[in-house]
Design a protein around this motif. Structure first.
Motif: not given
Length: 76
Positions: A1-19
């Motif tokens: 498994m890879k590790r990363g930090k959540v760059k941003w996530f919108s619960s309202e939109k239901g998606y985001g990005f991981i660095k």
């Protein structure tokens, strides 16, 4: 498994990005691919997560995403 930090996530939109920790390009994450969380629960910006990736027609997508718990000293 890879590790990363959540760059941003919108619960309202239901998606985001991981660095990813390895410095590779950001990875898209959809709410449907969060493990061990309620459907209405999202990720917090800056938190550390573990994940796998799959290639889609739109690029890399994170799957089996789960939070990494820190101990009291803040060490992962």
């Amino acid at each position: 498994m890879k590790r990363g930090k959540v760059k941003w996530f919108s619960s309202e939109k239901g998606y985001g990005f991981i660095k990813p920790q390895d410095g590779s390009d950001d990875v898209f994450v959809h709410q449907n691919n969060l493990s061990g969380m309620n459907w209405n629960e999202g990720l917090r910006d800056g938190e550390t997560v573990e994940f796998e990736t799959e290639r889609t027609d739109k690029g890399l997508s994170a799957i089996n995403v789960s939070r990494v718990e820190e101990d009291a000293s803040g060490v992962l």
